[in-house]
Design an enzyme around this catalytic site. Structure first.
Site, mmCIF file in Angstrom:
data_model
loop_
_atom_site.group_PDB
_atom_site.id
_atom_site.type_symbol
_atom_site.label_atom_id
_atom_site.label_comp_id
_atom_site.label_asym_id
_atom_site.label_seq_id
_atom_site.Cartn_x
_atom_site.Cartn_y
_atom_site.Cartn_z
ATOM 1 N N ASP A 85 3.168 -4.441 8.036
ATOM 2 C CA ASP A 85 1.954 -3.663 7.819
ATOM 3 C C ASP A 85 0.792 -4.633 8.043
ATOM 4 O O ASP A 85 0.501 -5.477 7.191
ATOM 5 C CB ASP A 85 1.958 -3.088 6.396
ATOM 6 C CG ASP A 85 0.643 -2.376 6.075
ATOM 7 O OD1 ASP A 85 -0.307 -2.477 6.877
ATOM 8 O OD2 ASP A 85 0.567 -1.738 5.005
ATOM 9 N N GLN A 92 -4.499 -5.018 7.287
ATOM 10 C CA GLN A 92 -5.545 -5.964 6.862
ATOM 11 C C GLN A 92 -5.491 -7.263 7.649
ATOM 12 O O GLN A 92 -6.466 -8.024 7.622
ATOM 13 C CB GLN A 92 -5.405 -6.274 5.355
ATOM 14 C CG GLN A 92 -5.560 -5.081 4.438
ATOM 15 C CD GLN A 92 -6.982 -4.479 4.462
ATOM 16 O OE1 GLN A 92 -7.943 -5.084 4.924
ATOM 17 N NE2 GLN A 92 -7.099 -3.248 3.981
ATOM 18 N N HIS A 134 0.867 -1.185 0.000
ATOM 19 C CA HIS A 134 0.000 0.000 0.000
ATOM 20 C C HIS A 134 0.908 1.240 0.000
ATOM 21 O O HIS A 134 2.037 1.192 0.496
ATOM 22 C CB HIS A 134 -0.817 -0.055 1.297
ATOM 23 C CG HIS A 134 -1.888 0.964 1.432
ATOM 24 N ND1 HIS A 134 -1.640 2.249 1.852
ATOM 25 C CD2 HIS A 134 -3.225 0.884 1.249
ATOM 26 C CE1 HIS A 134 -2.788 2.915 1.903
ATOM 27 N NE2 HIS A 134 -3.766 2.120 1.543
ATOM 28 N N CYS A 155 -4.968 2.564 -3.478
ATOM 29 C CA CYS A 155 -3.714 3.084 -2.904
ATOM 30 C C CYS A 155 -2.558 2.119 -3.147
ATOM 31 O O CYS A 155 -1.667 1.969 -2.300
ATOM 32 C CB CYS A 155 -3.849 3.387 -1.412
ATOM 33 S SG CYS A 155 -5.134 4.579 -1.055
ATOM 34 N N LYS A 185 -10.523 -0.421 10.873
ATOM 35 C CA LYS A 185 -10.770 -1.587 10.009
ATOM 36 C C LYS A 185 -11.178 -2.804 10.832
ATOM 37 O O LYS A 185 -11.365 -3.890 10.307
ATOM 38 C CB LYS A 185 -9.510 -1.917 9.205
ATOM 39 C CG LYS A 185 -9.161 -0.859 8.154
ATOM 40 C CD LYS A 185 -8.027 -1.351 7.298
ATOM 41 C CE LYS A 185 -7.290 -0.254 6.561
ATOM 42 N NZ LYS A 185 -8.045 0.364 5.488
HETATM 43 N N1 C6P Z 1 -6.333 0.436 2.953
HETATM 44 C C1 C6P Z 1 -8.208 0.137 1.449
HETATM 45 O O1 C6P Z 1 -9.315 0.461 0.973
HETATM 46 P P1 C6P Z 1 -4.921 3.786 7.152
HETATM 47 O O2 C6P Z 1 -5.580 4.559 6.061
HETATM 48 O O3 C6P Z 1 -3.688 4.455 7.646
HETATM 49 O O4 C6P Z 1 -5.855 3.371 8.240
HETATM 50 O O5 C6P Z 1 -4.459 2.393 6.489
HETATM 51 C C2 C6P Z 1 -3.531 2.408 5.450
HETATM 52 C C3 C6P Z 1 -3.307 1.036 4.922
HETATM 53 C C4 C6P Z 1 -2.051 0.472 5.047
HETATM 54 N N2 C6P Z 1 -1.797 -0.775 4.623
HETATM 55 C C5 C6P Z 1 -2.746 -1.531 4.054
HETATM 56 C C6 C6P Z 1 -2.409 -2.935 3.628
HETATM 57 C C7 C6P Z 1 -4.033 -1.019 3.890
HETATM 58 O O6 C6P Z 1 -4.968 -1.774 3.313
HETATM 59 C C8 C6P Z 1 -4.311 0.299 4.300
HETATM 60 C C9 C6P Z 1 -5.661 0.907 4.075
HETATM 61 C C10 C6P Z 1 -7.687 0.894 2.635
HETATM 62 O O7 C6P Z 1 -7.548 -0.774 0.977
HETATM 63 C C11 C6P Z 1 -7.792 2.371 2.451
HETATM 64 S S1 C6P Z 1 -6.738 2.982 1.195
#
Ligand code: C6P
Length: 418
Positions: free
Chosen positions: A203, A206, A126, A369, A229
Site C-alpha cells: 500500500d 503515502q 488503513h 481510517c 495525494k
Molecule cells: N488516507 C488519510 O487521510 P484512497 O482514499 O483510496 O485514495 O486512499 C486510501 C488509503 C490507503 N492507504 C493509506 C496508507 C492511506 O493513507 C489512504 C488514504 C487518507 O489518511 C484518507 S482516509
C-alpha cells in the site's frame, strides 16, 4: 539533512489555492495525507483536455479520439517510469488506492486463496488494506494474521518472521503509515515473503507521493497508490503488478473495453492492462496526472523526501516542547514521513482541529481510517498534521500557536457562582 532543499516560495506560487484564506487568516494547509493541493499545470491540463481533445479513448477513429488515447497511454508510460516498472503493461488505472487493493483481493485472491491459507497484514493498516482482505478471507476460508507494533509504532520484526510462514500466500503491508508516519522495511519483508513462497502487496498511498519508490528495487508483486495525494486529480488510482500475475488473474469488473470477443453466453478478455479497465475511465484525470508526475519529477523525489524530513524534524522538535502534547510514531524523523499525529492532554482531537481551523490551519482529526490502530494506541482518535512540498516552517509556528490557543481555551478555569 537539516536544511530545506526546495525553493518553497517559488513552489507556493504555483498553487492558486494557497492564495486563499481560512477564517480570515492565511490558509495553512497541513492535511496533505488526506489529499494534496494541485498546481496550476495540473488544473490547466484538466481544462486543456476538455477544451481541446475531449473524446472517448480506444474506440474512436477520429482525430480527437486518437489524441485522447495517445495522451492517456503516454501517462501510463510516465507512471511506469515514475515507479521503475518494467513497462506500461504493468500499470492499471483505477479510481484510487482502495480500488487497486480491492482489484487484487478479488481478481487474485478469489483464484489463489483457500481454507488454511494465510494473509499477513499489520495493525497499522488503513481500512483500505484491511476490509478487502476481510471480505476475501470470509469468501475463501483464508485466515488473516496481523503484525504488531512496538511503543514507537514500528513493526515488530519478530512478528514479521513468526507470522510469515509456509501457509502465507500474501503479505499486504503499507510502506508508510498515514498516522504514525512509520516507513516500513518493505524490501526486507518482500525478501522474507518470497523465501517463504508468498507474494507481496504494498500500500503505497503515502509513500509514492513522498519518497523515491522503485518497484523493482522493492521487489514487490503489487503496489497501489492514488494520484490525488501527489498533486494529481481525484478519481485516478494506480495498480502496479508484475505482468505474469496480471495475465494469470481473472478480470475484476466486466463491461466495455476489457473484452476481446463477446457472445451472448460468454466472453474472452483483452490484453493486460486493459483487461482490468472496464468502462470509460477518468480520461481527463489520467491525462492531468501526467502534469503532476512531471511537476514532481522536476522537483526531484529525493528533494521532496528531504523537504518532508526537514519539516517532520522541525515539527517533532516544536511539538515536543509543548507540555501535554503526545506525539505518536517513531522518535527518529529519518524513520518516518511528513506525517505527525498527536494528542493534547484533556482536549478531544476534534476540538484541537476546530480551534486550529479558526486559526486558518487545516489538519485532520479522527481515526484516520485506522480504527484498529487507534485501539492499539489506546486512543479514540488523534489530531494529525501532514506536510508536502509547499509547506514552510512558519506554518509549523502557526500550528504551534493554534495548539497553544486550544490549550488556553479548553483549560481555562471553570468559574462557579457563589
Ligand atoms: N488516507 C488519510 O487521510 P484512497 O482514499 O483510496 O485514495 O486512499 C486510501 C488509503 C490507503 N492507504 C493509506 C496508507 C492511506 O493513507 C489512504 C488514504 C487518507 O489518511 C484518507 S482516509
Amino acid at each position: 539533512m537539516n536544511a530545506d532543499t526546495l525553493d518553497v516560495e517559488r513552489i507556493r506560487a504555483d498553487f492558486p489555492i494557497l492564495r486563499r484564506e481560512g477564517h480570515g487568516r492565511p490558509l495553512v494547509y497541513l492535511d496533505n495525507a488526506a489529499t494534496s493541493q494541485k498546481p496550476e499545470v495540473v488544473i490547466d491540463a484538466l481544462v486543456e483536455y476538455y477544451t481541446t481533445y475531449n473524446a472517448n479513448i480506444h474506440r474512436g477513429i477520429h482525430a480527437l479520439a486518437e489524441e485522447a488515447t495517445a495522451r492517456y497511454e503516454e501517462t501510463r508510460q510516465k507512471v511506469a517510469d515514475f515507479i521503475g516498472a518494467p513497462g506500461p503493461e504493468c500499470i492499471v488505472f483505477t479510481r484510487n488506492t482502495t480500488e487497486s487493493i480491492n482489484l487484487v483481493a478479488n481478481a487474485w485472491g478469489r483464484k489463489n486463496l483457500g481454507p488454511g491459507d494465510e494473509i499477513v497484514l499489520s495493525v497499522m493498516e488503513h481500512h483500505s488494506n484491511l476490509v478487502p482482505w476481510q471480505f476475501i478471507a470470509r469468501a475463501t476460508g483464508a485466515r488473516l494474521r496481523h503484525v504488531d507494533i512496538d511503543g514507537e509504532g514500528r513493526l515488530l520484526w519478530d512478528d514479521v518472521e513468526r507470522l510469515i510462514g509456509e501457509r502465507t500466500k500474501l503479505v499486504a503491508i503499507t510502506q508508510m503509515s498515514n498516522v504514525l508516519g512509520t516507513i516500513n522495511p518493505v524490501r526486507q519483508i518482500a525478501d522474507l515473503a518470497h523465501q517463504r513462497g508468498a507474494l507481496v502487496l504494498v500500500d503505497a498511498a503515502q509513500s509514492v507521493p513522498h519518497l523515491p519508490v522503485d518497484v523493482q528495487d522493492l521487489d514487490c508483486d503489487f503496489l497501489a497508490f492514488s494520484a490525488h495525494k501527489m498533486l494529481g486529480p481525484t478519481g485516478v488510482g494506480v495498480l502496479y503488478a508484475r505482468r505474469e500475475l496480471l495475465e494469470a488473474m481473472d478480470p475484476f469488473l466486466g463491461g466495455g473495453e476489457m473484452i476481446r470477443r463477446v457472445r451472448l453466453e460468454e466472453a474472452t478478455w483483452n490484453d493486460v492492462p486493459w483487461k482490468f479497465e472496464a468502462g470509460t475511465p477518468n480520461i481527463a484525470g489520467v491525462c492531468a496526472f501526467s502534469a503532476a508526475l512531471g511537476y514532481l519529477q522536476e522537483l526531484g523525489m529525493e528533494q521532496v523526501r528531504a523537504h518532508d524530513l526537514y519539516l517532520a524534524r522541525e515539527a517533532l522538535r516544536r511539538l515536543s516542547q509543548i507540555s501535554g502534547v503526545t506525539v505518536y510514531g517513531p522518535k527518529d524523523p529519518e524513520a518516518r514521513g511528513g506525517v505527525v499525529a498527536f494528542n493534547v492532554e484533556d482536549i478531544h482531537p476534534h476540538d484541537v482541529g476546530t480551534v486550529l481551523d479558526g486559526h486558518g490551519v487545516a489538519i485532520r482529526a479522527g481515526h484516520h481510517c485506522c480504527q484498529p490502530l487507534m485501539g492499539r494506541l489506546d486512543v479514540v482518535a488523534t489530531a494529525r498534521a501532514s506536510f508536502y512540498v509547499y509547506n514552510t516552517v512558519e506554518e509549523l509556528d502557526a500550528l504551534v500557536e493554534g495548539i497553544e490557543a486550544a490549550k488556553r481555551l479548553f483549560r481555562a478555569p471553570v468559574h462557579t457562582r457563589t
